[in-house]
Design a protein around this motif. Structure first.
Motif, PDB file in Angstrom:
ATOM      1  N   UNK A  29      -0.303  -9.860   3.617  1.00 42.20           N
ATOM      2  CA  UNK A  29       0.927  -9.867   3.664  1.00 42.20           C
ATOM      3  C   UNK A  29       1.627 -11.116   3.971  1.00 42.20           C
ATOM      4  N   UNK A  30       1.014 -11.610   4.928  1.00 41.82           N
ATOM      5  CA  UNK A  30       1.460 -12.904   5.626  1.00 41.82           C
ATOM      6  C   UNK A  30       1.406 -13.895   4.628  1.00 41.82           C
ATOM      7  N   UNK A  31       0.399 -14.039   3.724  1.00 48.27           N
ATOM      8  CA  UNK A  31       0.262 -15.136   2.810  1.00 48.27           C
ATOM      9  C   UNK A  31       1.285 -14.953   1.660  1.00 48.27           C
ATOM     10  N   UNK A  32       1.473 -13.562   1.151  1.00 46.56           N
ATOM     11  CA  UNK A  32       2.721 -13.393   0.317  1.00 46.56           C
ATOM     12  C   UNK A  32       3.931 -13.655   0.659  1.00 46.56           C
ATOM     13  N   UNK A  33       4.023 -13.431   1.912  1.00 48.17           N
ATOM     14  CA  UNK A  33       5.592 -13.989   2.495  1.00 48.17           C
ATOM     15  C   UNK A  33       5.838 -15.426   2.528  1.00 48.17           C
ATOM     16  N   UNK A  54       6.009  -1.565   3.876  1.00 44.63           N
ATOM     17  CA  UNK A  54       5.955  -0.969   5.350  1.00 44.63           C
ATOM     18  C   UNK A  54       5.917   0.555   5.180  1.00 44.63           C
ATOM     19  N   UNK A  55       7.430   1.034   4.553  1.00 40.27           N
ATOM     20  CA  UNK A  55       7.204   2.599   4.249  1.00 40.27           C
ATOM     21  C   UNK A  55       6.291   2.975   3.868  1.00 40.27           C
ATOM     22  N   UNK A  56       5.714   2.406   2.557  1.00 43.60           N
ATOM     23  CA  UNK A  56       4.639   3.135   1.792  1.00 43.60           C
ATOM     24  C   UNK A  56       3.327   3.314   2.751  1.00 43.60           C
ATOM     25  N   UNK A  57       3.136   2.099   3.455  1.00 44.51           N
ATOM     26  CA  UNK A  57       2.074   2.010   4.086  1.00 44.51           C
ATOM     27  C   UNK A  57       2.040   3.014   5.393  1.00 44.51           C
ATOM     28  N   UNK A  58       3.174   3.172   5.935  1.00 42.32           N
ATOM     29  CA  UNK A  58       3.394   4.212   6.883  1.00 42.32           C
ATOM     30  C   UNK A  58       3.240   5.579   6.448  1.00 42.32           C
ATOM     31  N   UNK A  59       3.403   5.798   5.225  1.00 44.72           N
ATOM     32  CA  UNK A  59       3.304   7.111   4.673  1.00 44.72           C
ATOM     33  C   UNK A  59       1.720   7.442   4.660  1.00 44.72           C
ATOM     34  N   UNK A  60       0.941   6.373   4.339  1.00 39.75           N
ATOM     35  CA  UNK A  60      -0.525   6.412   4.136  1.00 39.75           C
ATOM     36  C   UNK A  60      -0.935   6.713   5.607  1.00 39.75           C
ATOM     37  N   UNK A  61      -0.426   6.029   6.559  1.00 40.10           N
ATOM     38  CA  UNK A  61      -1.161   6.403   7.967  1.00 40.10           C
ATOM     39  C   UNK A  61      -0.686   7.572   8.294  1.00 40.10           C
ATOM     40  N   UNK A  63      -0.690  10.204   6.452  1.00 36.31           N
ATOM     41  CA  UNK A  63      -1.581  11.180   5.576  1.00 36.31           C
ATOM     42  C   UNK A  63      -2.990  11.002   5.879  1.00 36.31           C
ATOM     43  N   UNK A  64      -3.360  10.176   6.897  1.00 35.72           N
ATOM     44  CA  UNK A  64      -4.594   9.753   7.215  1.00 35.72           C
ATOM     45  C   UNK A  64      -5.391   9.112   6.305  1.00 35.72           C
ATOM     46  N   UNK A  65      -4.708   8.249   5.492  1.00 39.05           N
ATOM     47  CA  UNK A  65      -5.585   7.525   4.398  1.00 39.05           C
ATOM     48  C   UNK A  65      -5.684   6.091   4.903  1.00 39.05           C
ATOM     49  N   UNK A  66      -4.856   5.720   5.953  1.00 44.12           N
ATOM     50  CA  UNK A  66      -4.949   4.394   6.660  1.00 44.12           C
ATOM     51  C   UNK A  66      -4.952   4.721   8.119  1.00 44.12           C
ATOM     52  N   UNK A  67      -6.106   4.012   8.990  1.00 43.77           N
ATOM     53  CA  UNK A  67      -5.875   3.983  10.374  1.00 43.77           C
ATOM     54  C   UNK A  67      -4.741   3.464  10.870  1.00 43.77           C
ATOM     55  N   UNK A  68      -4.028   2.328  10.408  1.00 43.33           N
ATOM     56  CA  UNK A  68      -3.122   1.626  10.740  1.00 43.33           C
ATOM     57  C   UNK A  68      -2.277   0.908   9.609  1.00 43.33           C
ATOM     58  N   UNK A  69      -0.933   0.543   9.991  1.00 39.61           N
ATOM     59  CA  UNK A  69      -0.161  -0.045   8.933  1.00 39.61           C
ATOM     60  C   UNK A  69      -0.173  -1.417   8.786  1.00 39.61           C
ATOM     61  N   UNK A  70      -0.883  -2.180   7.921  1.00 45.96           N
ATOM     62  CA  UNK A  70      -1.029  -3.453   8.099  1.00 45.96           C
ATOM     63  C   UNK A  70       0.156  -4.441   7.861  1.00 45.96           C
ATOM     64  N   UNK A  71       1.279  -3.774   7.499  1.00 45.51           N
ATOM     65  CA  UNK A  71       2.450  -4.386   7.454  1.00 45.51           C
ATOM     66  C   UNK A  71       3.333  -4.281   8.780  1.00 45.51           C
TER      67      UNK A  71
END
Length: 185
Positions: A29-33, A54-61, A63-71
């Motif tokens: 994400x930092x490289x993208x920025x 970040x909102x989409x990744x927060x939903x994934x967290x 829903x237990x699809x991710x352990x943390x939000x990388x954003x």
């Protein structure tokens, strides 16, 4: 909704679409920025794009699809809003004149919303017959007339309750203030 869809289709999928969800890291994400800013992308637009991610990744967290939000924490913080410039009375008059020519119904709405009568007035101390300070004048050397169809009485009014209760016998010559018992005691 269309803007979010555009961010996903035009920015996020091309940048991160080859990565599996659990492979996406803050460094990506930092490289993208960094690359988007170097390409001349606006900070506000990029911030909104990252907020969508970040909102989409927060939903994934959640829903237990991710352990943390990388954003999170964000790779780009919210850019400061530019300081808003308040129009002078002359600029407001010019705007309202244009509105009356372009769209009279909207002009009435703008005129009503810019009326100083809609702004809260600071509380005054003292009794109604002896206020501690006079209300602010609607005109001044730099301000010009207030761009509204109706104006409240100025500070030289003989009746100190006129600004609170509207027309009184002294100002209109017809009847008394309907709020007089509640307003004047």
């Amino acid at each position: 909704m269309a803007r979010y869809r555009d961010y996903v289709r035009n920015d996020l999928i091309p940048a991160f679409g080859t990565l599996k969800l659990d492979q996406l890291a803050h460094r990506h994400i930092s490289a993208f920025v960094t690359s988007e800013l170097a390409a001349g992308r606006g900070k506000t637009t990029l911030y909104r794009c990252l907020a969508t991610l970040s909102s989409a990744l927060g939903d994934a967290v959640r829903q237990h699809r991710l352990a943390h939000n990388p954003a999170s924490p964000p790779a780009l913080h919210r850019p400061p809003s530019p300081e808003r410039q308040i129009w002078t009375a002359a600029e407001a008059v010019r705007f309202l004149q244009h509105c009356h020519q372009a769209d009279t119904e909207m002009a009435d709405l703008f005129e009503f919303s810019s009326s100083p009568a809609r702004r809260p007035v600071p509380a005054r101390t003292g009794s109604p017959s002896h206020p501690a300070s006079p209300p602010p004048s609607n005109t001044g050397p730099d301000q010009g007339p207030t761009p509204t169809a109706t104006r409240s009485p100025d500070s030289s009014s003989a009746d100190p309750t006129a600004s609170r209760c509207g027309p009184t016998p002294s100002s209109t010559g017809s009847g008394s203030c309907p709020k007089k018992p509640a307003c004047h005691g």
